[in-house]
Motif scaffolding. Structure first.
Motif, PDB file in Angstrom:
ATOM      1  N   THR A  58      -8.856  -8.126  12.655  1.00  0.00           N
ATOM      2  CA  THR A  58      -9.034  -9.082  12.068  1.00  0.00           C
ATOM      3  C   THR A  58      -8.890  -9.962  10.956  1.00  0.00           C
ATOM      4  O   THR A  58      -7.714  -8.840  10.104  1.00  0.00           O
ATOM      5  CB  THR A  58     -10.642  -7.878  11.751  1.00  0.00           C
ATOM      6  N   LEU A 110      -4.324  -2.503   7.643  1.00  0.00           N
ATOM      7  CA  LEU A 110      -5.375  -3.881   7.807  1.00  0.00           C
ATOM      8  C   LEU A 110      -6.691  -4.539   6.853  1.00  0.00           C
ATOM      9  O   LEU A 110      -6.583  -4.997   6.567  1.00  0.00           O
ATOM     10  CB  LEU A 110      -6.204  -3.412   9.600  1.00  0.00           C
ATOM     11  N   ARG A 111      -6.694  -2.633   6.797  1.00  0.00           N
ATOM     12  CA  ARG A 111      -7.500  -3.001   4.990  1.00  0.00           C
ATOM     13  C   ARG A 111      -7.405  -3.646   3.594  1.00  0.00           C
ATOM     14  O   ARG A 111      -8.339  -4.665   3.716  1.00  0.00           O
ATOM     15  CB  ARG A 111      -7.574  -1.301   5.116  1.00  0.00           C
ATOM     16  N   VAL A 112      -6.296  -3.833   3.814  1.00  0.00           N
ATOM     17  CA  VAL A 112      -5.589  -5.030   3.147  1.00  0.00           C
ATOM     18  C   VAL A 112      -5.712  -6.525   4.282  1.00  0.00           C
ATOM     19  O   VAL A 112      -6.334  -7.215   2.988  1.00  0.00           O
ATOM     20  CB  VAL A 112      -3.896  -4.453   2.570  1.00  0.00           C
ATOM     21  N   SER A 137      -6.646  -7.606   5.980  1.00  0.00           N
ATOM     22  CA  SER A 137      -8.239  -7.927   7.111  1.00  0.00           C
ATOM     23  C   SER A 137      -9.028  -8.995   5.911  1.00  0.00           C
ATOM     24  O   SER A 137      -9.875  -9.483   5.533  1.00  0.00           O
ATOM     25  CB  SER A 137      -9.165  -6.949   7.571  1.00  0.00           C
ATOM     26  N   LYS A 138      -9.148  -8.380   4.023  1.00  0.00           N
ATOM     27  CA  LYS A 138      -9.265  -8.849   3.433  1.00  0.00           C
ATOM     28  C   LYS A 138      -8.745 -10.027   2.070  1.00  0.00           C
ATOM     29  O   LYS A 138      -9.432 -10.874   1.537  1.00  0.00           O
ATOM     30  CB  LYS A 138      -9.741  -8.028   2.335  1.00  0.00           C
ATOM     31  N   GLU A 167      -4.637   0.941  10.608  1.00  0.00           N
ATOM     32  CA  GLU A 167      -5.324   1.431   9.342  1.00  0.00           C
ATOM     33  C   GLU A 167      -5.351   0.819   8.267  1.00  0.00           C
ATOM     34  O   GLU A 167      -5.945   0.094   7.628  1.00  0.00           O
ATOM     35  CB  GLU A 167      -6.381   2.051   9.722  1.00  0.00           C
ATOM     36  N   ASP A 168      -4.627   1.179   7.253  1.00  0.00           N
ATOM     37  CA  ASP A 168      -4.025   1.301   6.269  1.00  0.00           C
ATOM     38  C   ASP A 168      -3.735  -0.458   5.851  1.00  0.00           C
ATOM     39  O   ASP A 168      -4.062  -1.243   4.990  1.00  0.00           O
ATOM     40  CB  ASP A 168      -2.882   2.212   5.685  1.00  0.00           C
ATOM     41  N   SER A 222       0.388  -0.908  -0.275  1.00  0.00           N
ATOM     42  CA  SER A 222      -0.176   0.395   0.170  1.00  0.00           C
ATOM     43  C   SER A 222       0.689   1.341  -0.068  1.00  0.00           C
ATOM     44  O   SER A 222       0.482   2.338  -0.387  1.00  0.00           O
ATOM     45  CB  SER A 222      -0.885  -0.206   1.133  1.00  0.00           C
TER      46      SER A 222
END
Lengths: 381, 229
Positions: free
Chosen positions: A215, A245-247, A249-250, A242-243, A46
């Motif tokens: 997550t 985890l956004r990636v 967690s998916k 946050e950045d 990212s």
């Protein structure tokens, strides 16, 4: 990995040269290398472009090939076979090394756990302070080897006990385990290091009072702790949690793990298990899953040619499920299940299993070579 | 008195699925309705000296030395009391006069079998296949050890090695049989791959055994034997 092999033949220093002017992260350990590498790669991606060997090619040629993919990428995240780690460190001069765990695995090829830990210790003590080691404090072998390096970031996910650590890696005396296996110490002074990053439940606690909710779309405890490690690495490289985890967690499936394989009418969830520790983890995860389960066991070089370790696995989580076994060494696993009192059937392959299971969801737990054959059929999500 | 099987120090001597031998022995006795108990003796627990059959498995160097310390004279007492022992790999080496440890050291063994073990120039790793010296089917196992074991007096081996290494030193034999001891470098575990060996040892302890339908073990045995042919 012919490309990597030819590259190393033509230029034996290829890995050294291709690592120059790059930030390199190495990931090693018995279990979780591929998943952790993929999570870190995506999280760092990212911020900047990253090269990686997330298909599991973690020997000499695999590293060379991964590094030659994109010469402009400033970051390389590489999973490394436990025995290749000393070479990889010397060649890539990494900035960060992530050490996950060490347990019995392919004893015919990798040798006994202490031998691997000694090899690690030998190279970790040569690391400059500019190279950090993110080390698992729960694992006495990882901890002991990592204590030799000067710059360690300690991590815990609350793993209790260790089946191979009855004696102290430092002095050979009996290792004392306390608090139901949460901590360990020895009369020689060796003890569990104090972790700076603590994964408690789903919460990752950091040294600057960080509290990060982890997550993960990958099922199981190991999936969660690998996601937490990827967050710690992201923080190390200045990527916001946050950045990252956004990636992270998916990501639900890495290189076929937990992917869906459709055979006739059966939708198999594909899982990799290759040694007692990973079987324990996988069986615990699978116990929450569908009733039907197929176990596939091979014993080729990459699986380990010795199947004795099957007797170290507690197969009790398979009780009261519909269990089928196949693979080259299905008789070994059948004998094991027979003595454990687990009813099961023997089938020639996954197609025969699918005929029996029918139109259902089922788990398929496979050893290394069987897994990689089957993973080719997993639908890319 | 109930028949007692003792699994010794699995945390130290259990690197190669060795507890399988104990579980299989127990399963084979259960199938025949022979009452017995299995005592697992961990680190720090008292070692009984009046049990019937003791199991020693394989282990790493440090663990083998600790096991030697912990076992003390318990097994020689058990032998005097008439016990039987089945020992594999490091457990086999432990029974002898000496065994090697890291750094070129030599460690004194339990001294209950007339053998000594030296370190081998090369680790022996792979399938091992032998012709038994007792009237049972061919023996199959997997070996992984850095020791070579010499008989200090004329002894009966468990098998003559057809492929693999076994005791080494150019002898082409594996293991040892005495009146009370059966030992081998074969893990796999040995009782899983060699049901006739399991029954032969059990019958020395409990007397003649009824035949047992254990198809999967016979199939596994035959498959492994055919794999090395």
């Amino acid at each position: 990995m012919v490309g990597g092999r030819i590259l190393l033949k033509l230029a034996p220093n290829a890995v050294l040269e291709l690592s120059k002017n790059r930030q390199v992260v190495l990931v090693s350990g018995t279990n979780g290398k591929s998943t952790t590498t993929a999570l870190i790669t995506q999280a760092l991606n990212s911020k900047s472009s990253v090269v990686s060997n997330s298909t599991g090619a973690n020997l000499f040629a695999g590293l060379a090939s991964a590094l030659s993919q994109d010469l402009s990428a400033p970051v390389a995240v590489l999973e490394v076979d436990e025995m290749v780690l000393p070479w990889a460190i010397a060649q890539t001069k990494p900035q960060l090394i992530v050490l996950l765990n060490l347990g019995r695995d392919q004893l015919d090829r990798l040798s006994e756990v202490r031998v691997v830990a000694q090899k690690w210790q030998g190279v970790l003590k040569t690391l400059p302070a500019s190279c950090a080691v993110l080390a698992d404090a729960d694992d006495p072998f990882v901890a002991w080897a990592s204590l030799a390096s000067v710059n360690v970031i300690w991590f815990t996910s609350g793993v209790h006990g260790h089946m191979d650590a009855s004696t102290c890696p430092e002095c050979g005396e009996i290792l004392q385990w306390q608090n139901q296996g949460a901590t360990y110490s020895c009369t020689c002074g060796f003890k569990k290091p104090n972790p700076e990053w603590i994964l408690r439940g789903n919460t990752l606690l950091g040294p600057q009072n960080q509290e990060i909710e982890i997550t993960s779309a990958i099922p199981g405890k190991a999936g969660l702790s690998n996601a937490a490690r990827a967050v710690v690495v992201s923080q190390y490289f200045g990527v916001d949690a946050e950045d990252a985890l956004r990636v992270i967690s998916k990501i639900a499936s890495v290189d076929g793990r937990f992917g869906t394989l459709i055979v006739k009418q059966t939708r198999f969830r594909l899982m990799l298990s290759k040694n007692p520790a990973s079987w324990r983890e996988t069986l615990a995860t699978s116990a929450q899953g569908p009733k039907d389960v197929l176990l596939v066991l091979n014993a080729n070089v990459q699986d380990g040619k010795d199947t004795s370790w099957l007797w170290d696995v507690d197969f009790a989580p398979l009780k009261n499920r519909t269990v089928l076994v196949s693979g080259d060494r299905r008789l070994d696993i059948s004998a094991r299940l027979t003595v454990a009192g687990i009813e099961h059937g023997i089938v020639s392959d996954e197609k025969s299993a699918a005929e029996i299971f029918g139109n259902v969801e089922a788990d398929l737990i496979a050893s290394y070579t069987a897994f990689h054959r089957l993973a080719k059929g997993v639908k890319k999500s | 008195m109930t028949l007692a099987l003792v699994h010794l120090l699995p945390e130290l001597l259990g690197t190669y699925g060795d507890k399988g031998n104990v579980e299989i022995a127990s399963w084979r006795l259960n199938k025949r309705g022979i009452a017995h108990e299995v005592l697992t003796v961990g680190i720090g627990e008292a070692i009984p000296t009046r049990a019937d059959l003791y199991f020693l498995g394989g282990g790493e160097d440090d663990a083998q030395i600790k096991a030697r310390e912990i076992l003390g004279t318990s097994l020689s007492k058990a032998i005097k009391n008439g016990a039987h022992i089945f020992a594999v790999c490091a457990g086999f080496q432990l029974l002898g006069a000496t065994f090697p440890a890291s750094g070129g050291r030599t460690v004194e063994g339990l001294g209950i079998a007339p053998i000594e073990t030296l370190s081998a120039p090369k680790r022996s790793v792979g399938e091992i296949f032998s012709k038994p010296s007792i009237p049972i089917a061919m023996l199959t196992g997997f070996e992984n050890h850095a020791g070579q074991t010499r008989f200090l007096e004329d002894q009966q081996p468990l098998g003559n090695v057809i492929s693999g290494v076994g005791n080494g030193l150019g002898t082409n034999i594996d293991g040892l049989i005495t009146n009370q001891i059966v030992a081998t470098y074969m893990h796999g575990p040995a009782f899983a791959r060699n049901p006739e060996l399991a029954d032969w040892i059990l019958s020395r302890v409990v007397g003649e055994l009824a035949p047992l339908e254990s198809e999967v073990f016979i199939k596994l045995h035959d498959e492994r034997v055919n794999a090395v042919k």
